[in-house]
Design a protein around this motif. Structure first.
Motif, PDB file in Angstrom:
ATOM      1  N   ARG A 294       2.726  38.561  24.832  1.00 18.02           N
ATOM      2  CA  ARG A 294       2.080  37.432  24.169  1.00 18.02           C
ATOM      3  C   ARG A 294       1.808  36.332  25.193  1.00 18.02           C
ATOM      4  NH1 ARG A 294       6.170  38.675  20.476  1.00 18.02           N
ATOM      5  NH2 ARG A 294       7.354  36.760  20.795  1.00 18.02           N
ATOM      6  N   GLU A 295       1.024  35.377  24.776  1.00 17.05           N
ATOM      7  CA  GLU A 295       0.590  34.337  25.712  1.00 17.05           C
ATOM      8  C   GLU A 295       1.678  33.286  25.919  1.00 17.05           C
ATOM      9  OE1 GLU A 295      -2.078  34.390  27.579  1.00 17.05           O
ATOM     10  OE2 GLU A 295      -2.583  36.333  26.710  1.00 17.05           O
ATOM     11  N   LYS A 296       2.752  33.688  26.561  1.00 19.29           N
ATOM     12  CA  LYS A 296       3.769  32.733  26.957  1.00 19.29           C
ATOM     13  C   LYS A 296       3.720  32.662  28.483  1.00 19.29           C
ATOM     14  CE  LYS A 296       8.242  31.182  25.301  1.00 19.29           C
ATOM     15  NZ  LYS A 296       9.443  31.478  24.489  1.00 19.29           N
ATOM     16  N   GLN A 297       4.686  32.065  29.110  1.00 16.34           N
ATOM     17  CA  GLN A 297       4.669  31.952  30.572  1.00 16.34           C
ATOM     18  C   GLN A 297       4.638  33.329  31.219  1.00 16.34           C
ATOM     19  OE1 GLN A 297       7.858  29.599  32.134  1.00 16.34           O
ATOM     20  NE2 GLN A 297       7.529  30.231  34.251  1.00 16.34           N
ATOM     21  N   VAL A 298       3.716  33.528  32.145  1.00 17.69           N
ATOM     22  CA  VAL A 298       3.619  34.796  32.857  1.00 17.69           C
ATOM     23  C   VAL A 298       4.716  34.858  33.908  1.00 17.69           C
ATOM     24  CG1 VAL A 298       2.182  36.264  34.318  1.00 17.69           C
ATOM     25  CG2 VAL A 298       1.129  34.914  32.498  1.00 17.69           C
ATOM     26  N   LEU A 299       5.478  35.910  33.879  1.00 13.71           N
ATOM     27  CA  LEU A 299       6.592  36.077  34.818  1.00 13.71           C
ATOM     28  C   LEU A 299       6.078  36.646  36.134  1.00 13.71           C
ATOM     29  CD1 LEU A 299       9.167  37.693  32.352  1.00 13.71           C
ATOM     30  CD2 LEU A 299       8.964  35.280  32.978  1.00 13.71           C
ATOM     31  N   ASN A 300       6.441  36.004  37.247  1.00  8.84           N
ATOM     32  CA  ASN A 300       6.036  36.549  38.542  1.00  8.84           C
ATOM     33  C   ASN A 300       6.856  37.800  38.860  1.00  8.84           C
ATOM     34  OD1 ASN A 300       8.550  35.746  39.732  1.00  8.84           O
ATOM     35  ND2 ASN A 300       7.720  33.712  40.180  1.00  8.84           N
ATOM     36  N   TRP A 301       6.459  38.496  39.933  1.00  9.75           N
ATOM     37  CA  TRP A 301       7.105  39.773  40.214  1.00  9.75           C
ATOM     38  C   TRP A 301       8.583  39.600  40.565  1.00  9.75           C
ATOM     39  CZ3 TRP A 301       6.949  44.537  39.046  1.00  9.75           C
ATOM     40  CH2 TRP A 301       7.803  45.424  39.708  1.00  9.75           C
ATOM     41  N   LYS A 302       8.916  38.593  41.354  1.00  9.65           N
ATOM     42  CA  LYS A 302      10.312  38.372  41.728  1.00  9.65           C
ATOM     43  C   LYS A 302      11.186  38.210  40.486  1.00  9.65           C
ATOM     44  CE  LYS A 302      13.342  35.302  44.388  1.00  9.65           C
ATOM     45  NZ  LYS A 302      13.411  34.085  45.252  1.00  9.65           N
ATOM     46  N   THR A 303      10.695  37.454  39.513  1.00 10.56           N
ATOM     47  CA  THR A 303      11.451  37.240  38.276  1.00 10.56           C
ATOM     48  C   THR A 303      11.584  38.547  37.499  1.00 10.56           C
ATOM     49  OG1 THR A 303      10.697  34.944  38.136  1.00 10.56           O
ATOM     50  CG2 THR A 303      11.518  35.958  36.109  1.00 10.56           C
ATOM     51  N   ARG A 304      10.514  39.329  37.449  1.00 18.83           N
ATOM     52  CA  ARG A 304      10.563  40.609  36.731  1.00 18.83           C
ATOM     53  C   ARG A 304      11.582  41.553  37.360  1.00 18.83           C
ATOM     54  NH1 ARG A 304       4.630  41.792  34.151  1.00 18.83           N
ATOM     55  NH2 ARG A 304       3.874  39.654  34.255  1.00 18.83           N
ATOM     56  N   TYR A 305      11.605  41.572  38.677  1.00 24.59           N
ATOM     57  CA  TYR A 305      12.548  42.463  39.356  1.00 24.59           C
ATOM     58  C   TYR A 305      13.987  42.034  39.071  1.00 24.59           C
ATOM     59  CZ  TYR A 305      14.243  45.663  42.939  1.00 24.59           C
ATOM     60  OH  TYR A 305      14.879  46.694  43.592  1.00 24.59           O
ATOM     61  N   GLN A 306      14.238  40.739  39.100  1.00 23.26           N
ATOM     62  CA  GLN A 306      15.585  40.253  38.822  1.00 23.26           C
ATOM     63  C   GLN A 306      15.978  40.502  37.365  1.00 23.26           C
ATOM     64  OE1 GLN A 306      17.885  39.189  41.056  1.00 23.26           O
ATOM     65  NE2 GLN A 306      16.291  39.900  42.482  1.00 23.26           N
ATOM     66  N   ILE A 307      15.010  40.457  36.462  1.00 22.32           N
ATOM     67  CA  ILE A 307      15.292  40.787  35.066  1.00 22.32           C
ATOM     68  C   ILE A 307      15.667  42.263  34.944  1.00 22.32           C
ATOM     69  CG2 ILE A 307      14.195  41.103  32.803  1.00 22.32           C
ATOM     70  CD1 ILE A 307      12.665  38.482  33.348  1.00 22.32           C
ATOM     71  N   ALA A 308      14.927  43.135  35.618  1.00 22.57           N
ATOM     72  CA  ALA A 308      15.241  44.572  35.591  1.00 22.57           C
ATOM     73  C   ALA A 308      16.652  44.823  36.108  1.00 22.57           C
ATOM     74  CB  ALA A 308      14.220  45.347  36.428  1.00 22.57           C
ATOM     75  N   LEU A 309      17.020  44.152  37.200  1.00 23.45           N
ATOM     76  CA  LEU A 309      18.350  44.313  37.773  1.00 23.45           C
ATOM     77  C   LEU A 309      19.419  43.742  36.849  1.00 23.45           C
ATOM     78  CD1 LEU A 309      20.274  45.056  40.049  1.00 23.45           C
ATOM     79  CD2 LEU A 309      19.612  42.953  41.233  1.00 23.45           C
TER      80      LEU A 309
END
Length: 249
Positions: A12-27
């Motif tokens: 949905r149209e909320k804040q777009v997560l950058n790649w660094k944040t996505r990787y840390q979320i996965a971890l």
């Protein structure tokens, strides 16, 4: 939680997560599942891992939430027989075949969620005259050594680490192997994402082959459990063990 749930940022149209944040979320999610599976007094199988059940704090650190479907498994046992639970699109095949499940059911769901973390969309995307199954695109790119950044959420404008995207895509493919014994433990996933272990090229997940052959039968991602069962039964009865091999973990 201050930043809401993961699905709001991905779909949905909320804040777009950058790649660094996505990787840390996965971890972070991997670490949470390691705690549930291996460090609690009893093993806890969450049974409903999906973006809607991942909450993010002010720093976008993930919290695994909603334990309404969770199962406790004593340390003297490795699997539990239970009714089908979870959300379509993230259900491991063993849920649908009636066999006892293990913590590897959460591993499968985690793998399906990893694809969406990369893609920024649901794994199945419907257009007017076609449907795209994102894991099949990932497999095609991995097998031919294609442009891995082409898989990343277009909103990121290719601003991502090739090494990390490749790593996450390989891990996701390992996690969704049809044979639960071929899926890695979450502790192995954690060490791979931390950079402690390398990840080898995965075998083609059987679910990818299934959906490539049955692109009209995308009911796995709708609310029709009967169609899901028929797809899985056709897959398991057709053989295809050559597509799976045991993980070194």
């Amino acid at each position: 939680m201050e930043s809401g749930s993961l699905d709001a940022h991905l779909f949905r149209e909320k804040q777009v997560l950058n790649w660094k944040t996505r990787y840390q979320i996965a971890l972070g999610i991997a670490r949470g599942l390691v705690y549930l599976h291996e460090k609690c007094r009893d093993c806890i199988i969450h049974c409903d891992i999906k973006p809607e059940n991942i909450l993010l704090d002010a720093d976008f650190s993930p919290k695994v939430a909603d334990f309404g479907l969770a199962k406790l498994v004593g340390r003297d046992f490795s699997r539990v027989l239970t009714t089908t639970r979870g959300s379509l699109g993230y259900l491991a095949p063993e849920w649908l075949s009636g066999v006892p499940v293990t913590a590897k059911a959460d591993v499968f769901s985690y793998g399906m969620m990893l694809f969406e973390l990369v893609y920024g969309n649901r794994n199945t995307k419907h257009c007017e005259d076609s449907s795209t199954f994102f894991p099949s695109l990932v497999v095609n790119v991995l097998m031919v050594g294609g442009d891995i950044l082409s898989l990343v959420d277009s909103r990121l404008n290719r601003e991502a680490s090739v090494e990390e995207v490749t790593k996450i895509c390989k891990v996701a493919c390992w996690c969704i192997q049809d044979d639960q014994n071929s899926r890695p433990a979450m502790s192995t996933v954690e060490r791979i994402l931390e950079g402690v272990l390398d990840v080898s090229m995965p075998p083609i997940p059987r679910i990818v082959t299934l959906f490539v052959e049955n692109m009209r039968d995308v009911a796995f991602f709708t609310n029709s459990p009967s169609n899901v069962s028929s797809l899985v039964q056709r897959n398991t009865s057709s053989g295809g063990d050559s597509l799976s091999k045991s993980s070194s973990s």
